[in-house]
Design a protein around this motif. Structure first.
Motif, mmCIF file in Angstrom:
data_model
loop_
_atom_site.group_PDB
_atom_site.id
_atom_site.type_symbol
_atom_site.label_atom_id
_atom_site.label_comp_id
_atom_site.label_asym_id
_atom_site.label_seq_id
_atom_site.Cartn_x
_atom_site.Cartn_y
_atom_site.Cartn_z
ATOM 1 N N VAL A 143 12.461 -4.860 -5.731
ATOM 2 C CA VAL A 143 12.814 -6.235 -6.114
ATOM 3 C C VAL A 143 12.635 -7.134 -4.891
ATOM 4 O O VAL A 143 13.079 -6.793 -3.797
ATOM 5 C CB VAL A 143 14.274 -6.285 -6.632
ATOM 6 C CG1 VAL A 143 14.694 -7.719 -6.922
ATOM 7 C CG2 VAL A 143 14.422 -5.427 -7.880
ATOM 8 N N ASN A 144 11.977 -8.271 -5.103
ATOM 9 C CA ASN A 144 11.745 -9.224 -3.998
ATOM 10 C C ASN A 144 13.001 -10.052 -3.707
ATOM 11 O O ASN A 144 13.671 -10.517 -4.622
ATOM 12 C CB ASN A 144 10.626 -10.196 -4.367
ATOM 13 C CG ASN A 144 9.286 -9.503 -4.465
ATOM 14 O OD1 ASN A 144 8.667 -9.221 -3.446
ATOM 15 N ND2 ASN A 144 8.862 -9.196 -5.673
ATOM 16 N N LEU A 145 13.292 -10.234 -2.451
ATOM 17 C CA LEU A 145 14.380 -11.133 -2.057
ATOM 18 C C LEU A 145 13.768 -12.349 -1.376
ATOM 19 O O LEU A 145 12.850 -12.206 -0.578
ATOM 20 C CB LEU A 145 15.318 -10.452 -1.059
ATOM 21 C CG LEU A 145 16.194 -9.309 -1.548
ATOM 22 C CD1 LEU A 145 17.117 -8.867 -0.410
ATOM 23 C CD2 LEU A 145 17.027 -9.708 -2.753
ATOM 24 N N LEU A 170 14.389 -3.020 -1.745
ATOM 25 C CA LEU A 170 14.406 -4.481 -1.637
ATOM 26 C C LEU A 170 13.271 -4.917 -0.732
ATOM 27 O O LEU A 170 13.089 -4.356 0.355
ATOM 28 C CB LEU A 170 15.757 -4.959 -1.088
ATOM 29 C CG LEU A 170 16.946 -4.629 -1.990
ATOM 30 C CD1 LEU A 170 18.266 -4.986 -1.307
ATOM 31 C CD2 LEU A 170 16.853 -5.343 -3.340
ATOM 32 N N GLU A 171 12.484 -5.890 -1.209
ATOM 33 C CA GLU A 171 11.349 -6.375 -0.413
ATOM 34 C C GLU A 171 11.716 -7.692 0.267
ATOM 35 O O GLU A 171 12.161 -8.634 -0.383
ATOM 36 C CB GLU A 171 10.124 -6.617 -1.312
ATOM 37 C CG GLU A 171 9.507 -5.348 -1.834
ATOM 38 C CD GLU A 171 8.158 -5.592 -2.509
ATOM 39 O OE1 GLU A 171 7.639 -6.732 -2.444
ATOM 40 O OE2 GLU A 171 7.633 -4.634 -3.104
ATOM 41 N N ILE A 172 11.527 -7.699 1.560
ATOM 42 C CA ILE A 172 11.735 -8.954 2.289
ATOM 43 C C ILE A 172 10.474 -9.240 3.096
ATOM 44 O O ILE A 172 9.717 -8.320 3.400
ATOM 45 C CB ILE A 172 12.955 -8.860 3.241
ATOM 46 C CG1 ILE A 172 12.848 -7.583 4.050
ATOM 47 C CG2 ILE A 172 14.256 -8.898 2.485
ATOM 48 C CD1 ILE A 172 13.870 -7.493 5.102
ATOM 49 N N LEU A 219 6.268 -0.476 4.838
ATOM 50 C CA LEU A 219 5.518 -1.692 5.117
ATOM 51 C C LEU A 219 4.522 -1.903 3.976
ATOM 52 O O LEU A 219 3.889 -0.949 3.535
ATOM 53 C CB LEU A 219 4.713 -1.552 6.423
ATOM 54 C CG LEU A 219 5.466 -1.268 7.711
ATOM 55 C CD1 LEU A 219 4.473 -1.265 8.877
ATOM 56 C CD2 LEU A 219 6.551 -2.310 7.945
ATOM 57 N N LYS A 220 4.429 -3.162 3.505
ATOM 58 C CA LYS A 220 3.434 -3.446 2.469
ATOM 59 C C LYS A 220 2.320 -4.291 3.086
ATOM 60 O O LYS A 220 2.559 -5.424 3.496
ATOM 61 C CB LYS A 220 4.070 -4.204 1.308
ATOM 62 C CG LYS A 220 5.039 -3.355 0.495
ATOM 63 C CD LYS A 220 5.520 -4.090 -0.743
ATOM 64 C CE LYS A 220 4.494 -4.012 -1.851
ATOM 65 N NZ LYS A 220 4.993 -4.653 -3.091
ATOM 66 N N VAL A 221 1.115 -3.696 3.184
ATOM 67 C CA VAL A 221 -0.015 -4.421 3.786
ATOM 68 C C VAL A 221 -0.355 -5.608 2.881
ATOM 69 O O VAL A 221 -0.553 -5.443 1.672
ATOM 70 C CB VAL A 221 -1.254 -3.504 3.897
ATOM 71 C CG1 VAL A 221 -2.392 -4.234 4.615
ATOM 72 C CG2 VAL A 221 -0.899 -2.205 4.599
ATOM 73 N N ILE A 230 9.030 -4.128 4.000
ATOM 74 C CA ILE A 230 8.605 -5.435 4.511
ATOM 75 C C ILE A 230 7.338 -5.836 3.769
ATOM 76 O O ILE A 230 6.311 -5.155 3.838
ATOM 77 C CB ILE A 230 8.361 -5.417 6.032
ATOM 78 C CG1 ILE A 230 9.631 -4.936 6.739
ATOM 79 C CG2 ILE A 230 7.997 -6.818 6.512
ATOM 80 C CD1 ILE A 230 9.570 -5.035 8.237
ATOM 81 N N ASP A 231 7.474 -6.944 3.024
ATOM 82 C CA ASP A 231 6.401 -7.434 2.165
ATOM 83 C C ASP A 231 5.411 -8.272 2.975
ATOM 84 O O ASP A 231 5.768 -8.801 4.033
ATOM 85 C CB ASP A 231 7.059 -8.308 1.084
ATOM 86 C CG ASP A 231 6.212 -8.443 -0.162
ATOM 87 O OD1 ASP A 231 5.099 -7.897 -0.184
ATOM 88 O OD2 ASP A 231 6.676 -9.097 -1.106
ATOM 89 N N ASP A 232 4.218 -8.422 2.443
ATOM 90 C CA ASP A 232 3.189 -9.286 3.055
ATOM 91 C C ASP A 232 3.036 -8.988 4.540
ATOM 92 O O ASP A 232 2.842 -9.889 5.360
ATOM 93 C CB ASP A 232 3.544 -10.772 2.883
ATOM 94 C CG ASP A 232 3.780 -11.146 1.430
ATOM 95 O OD1 ASP A 232 3.338 -10.379 0.556
ATOM 96 O OD2 ASP A 232 4.395 -12.196 1.181
HETATM 97 MG MG MG Z 1 6.662 -8.328 -3.196
#
Ligand code: MG
Ligand code: C2E
Ligand code: MG
Length: 620
Positions: A443-445, A475-477, A526-528, A505-507
């Motif tokens: 889920v994105n925060l 949780l994605e931040i 980590l999300k590239v 960690i998003d983006d």
């Molecule tokens: Mg996201």
């Protein structure tokens, strides 16, 4: 005896008789009343003495300072209050000429000189600054009254002195409070508004232009939150001074409140002049400021509107400059923008979006779509990202990119975020009920949610209410949320981790991450960012960044996910470089909970063509 003599005799007799009848009783009456008359006379004298005593004691004890001078201005008398006010004793004053009486330039409120008033026999009143014996200045109200003798000539002059320093001070302070910002000493919104109105009136008569600049500091809240309010106040004072230094004496600088400032350039020849000033301000703001021991740099966003070109109405100009300032923020901050008409249209659209968003929150008009994440090493779905959609009556579906920023700014994101989290947890719970036991939901925060002091409490409550075990929630931040304040971020992340949830960690790659801070953060994944993935495998720059991120994640023992995978070559590049978890349109678009089972089946068939896809999904 002749007739004449007889006549005189008769006349004499007549007078005597008359005297006996009229004068004698009068004399008798007088004789009888004489003591009473004397007594009354004495009483009058006594009364005179008494009233003199009363008068002089009234003068002695008066709460006003009193000077009595003769007609030449030489002081005959001063009362004790005079000594109290001025510090000059009777001995100091008596015999000297009252200075005020010698001052021929002084005029009263009606512009009448003291000499003129005295000649007319009239009182004279003025306010003036005077000096006490100890050199201290004070405000006094002076009333001068002439006293004439019986013949109407000036015999004495009475000066009545009131020390009104306290009153003047209070009034000045009240005026200051009413019109000036107590922190920076700049003009406040009210006075600025007055000046703007005055400026517009003046402008009608001249051929000049006037510019209104609206400045908002970038990320001021961050400094306030991190370094404390005292540091924030100090920064605002520094900014106030810098703004004053950037404009001319006759230009007006005001603080409207918080970190919002306005500047009125009262006399410009063209709009370009305002741009020059704005550029100068932006440059001066970038100079580092030392707050207690910390050196910080701030920037600002400036909106400019010009009168009479944009409008001649003060309210409209204020709104124009504000809108232009928001455009400057949208353009990446630290810049200035001139007001243009399209900003009005945009703001109207935004306003209606804001109102509709409020209604949507009340009605819970949000659905969550799920986008599968695939573990390529094992050939199966390992989780989903929950992505919110606003179900709108007329527009059908509004994308989060459009409404999340508005929800952020209005604070509605807190409620939206909770709705999404609950739906995501319930959906995973429903999947688990079908036998799936190793898939997670991410889920994105948003930034505002992340800083909300009730975040941890809210996540704990939703987990408890939905019954989802915390290890299945991620949780994605974003990186920038962490960079705002590393120490605070570490503390929030640790609290979230303590609940048992995972952090991604998003983006990743779009912020300012450095290896050194990454090692301090309690994160799992980590999300590239998809902007790198979309350029794989052809762009050398993006392949270099992507492989570096993957290597960094491996070294730090973090999982790595690539998002936005759209093509086979992208997927094989990533798996070839040891990034095994992929998410993107290549596998599946985000889909509604209702459509999810069908897509899961399709994907499972794709990964294990020989297997009974339905069973494969359900037995995970
Ligand atoms: Mg996201
Ligand atoms: P994000 O978290 O980076 O989400 C991924 C976005 O990339 C999603 O857009 C998704 O539909 C899109 N995407 C996935 N695969 C591909 C692909 O192969 N190609 C392309 N071009 N795009 C792909 P979406 O759903 O429009 O969300 C956009 C952003 O909105 C999200 O970016 C996230 O930052 C934010 N967002 C979405 N849902 C929420 C939410 O519930 N809360 C918060 N705070 N933000 C959300
Ligand atoms: Mg992303």
């Amino acid at each position: 005896m002749g007739i004449l003599t007889q006549g005189y005799l008769l006349q004499g007799l007549l007078i005597f008789a008359l005297s006996a009848v009229v004068i004698a009783p009068l004399l008798l009456w007088l004789a009888r009343w004489r003591p009473a008359i004397l007594e009354s006379q004495r009483r009058r004298e006594r009364l005179n003495d008494q009233s003199m005593r009363i008068l002089s004691s009234a003068v002695e004890q008066s709460q006003s300072g009193i000077i009595i001078a003769d007609c030449a201005g030489v002081i005959d008398y001063v009362n004790p209050r005079y000594t109290q006010i001025t510090g000059y004793s009777k001995e100091d004053a008596v015999g000297r000429v009252a200075e005020l009486l010698n001052n021929e330039e002084l005029t009263d409120v009606n512009n009448i000189s003291l000499q003129e008033a005295l000649q007319l026999g009239a009182s004279w009143n003025t306010f003036m600054v005077s000096k006490r014996r100890n050199g201290e200045h004070f405000w006094q109200q002076v009333t001068v009254s002439p006293i004439n003798d019986d013949l109407g000539a000036l015999s004495h002059i009475v000066l009545n002195i009131e020390d009104i320093s306290d009153r003047v001070e209070t009034q000045a302070q009240m005026e200051k409070l009413a019109f000036y910002d107590p922190l920076t000493g700049l003009e406040n919104r009210r006075l600025f508004r007055d000046r703007l109105e005055q400026g517009l009136k003046h402008l009608r008569r001249s051929k000049k232009s006037m510019a209104l600049l609206f400045l908002d500091l970038d990320q001021f809240k961050r400094i306030n939150d991190t370094l404390g309010h005292d540091a924030g106040d100090e920064l605002l004072c520094t900014v106030a001074q810098r703004l004053r230094d950037c404009v001319r004496e006759e230009d007006i600088v005001a603080r409207l409140g918080g970190d919002e400032f306005t500047i009125l350039l009262a006399d410009i020849t063209s709009a370009d002049d305002a741009g020059l000033v704005a550029r100068k301000i932006l440059r001066s703001l970038l100079e580092p400021v030392t707050l207690s021991t910390q050196e910080v740099t701030v920037s600002g966003s400036i909106g400019i509107t010009v009168a009479p070109e944009d409008s001649m109405n003060a309210s409209v100009l204020m709104r124009n400059a504000d809108l232009a300032m928001y455009r400057a923020k949208d353009q990446g901050r630290n810049n200035f923008q001139y007001f243009t008409d399209d900003m009005n249209i945009e703001s109207l659209a935004r306003m209606s979006l804001e109102n509709e968003l409020r209604i949507a929150v009340a009605n819970q008009d949000f659905v969550v779509h799920f986008q599968p994440q695939v573990d390529m090493a094992r050939g199966r779905i390992c989780g989903y990202e929950a992505l919110v959609r606003w179900r709108h009556e007329q527009v059908d579906v509004i994308s989060p990119d459009r409404f999340i920023p508005v929800a952020e700014e209005t604070g509605l994101i807190i409620k939206v975020g909770e709705i999404v989290l609950r739906q995501a947890c319930l959906q995973l719970k429903a999947l688990q009920a079908t036998g799936i036991s190793d898939q997670t939901v991410a889920v994105n925060l948003s930034a505002r949610q992340f800083r909300d002091h009730k975040l941890v409490q809210m996540v704990r409550r939703v987990l408890a209410e939905t019954g989802l075990a915390p290890q299945w929630l991620e949780l994605e931040i974003t990186e920038s949320m962490l960079m705002d304040n590393i120490d605070q971020a570490i503390s929030i992340l640790s609290d979230l981790k303590a609940l048992g949830v995972a952090i991604a960690i998003d983006d990743f790659g779009t912020g300012y991450s450095s290896l050194s801070y990454l090692t301090q953060l309690p994160v799992d994944k980590l999300k590239v960012d998809r902007s790198f993935v979309s350029n794989l495998p052809d762009s050398p720059r993006h392949t270099a960044i992507t492989t570096a991120i993957i290597a960094m994640a491996q070294r730090l023992n973090l999982q790595v996910v690539a998002e936005g995978v759209e093509t086979e070559p992208q997927a094989s590049f990533l798996t070839g470089h040891q990034c095994h978890i992929l998410q993107g349109f290549l596998f599946c678009r985000p889909v509604s909970a209702a459509d999810l089972p069908e897509h899961m089946l399709r994907m499972e068939r794709r990964f294990s063509p020989g297997r009974d896809a339905g069973a494969a999904v359900l037995t995970h």
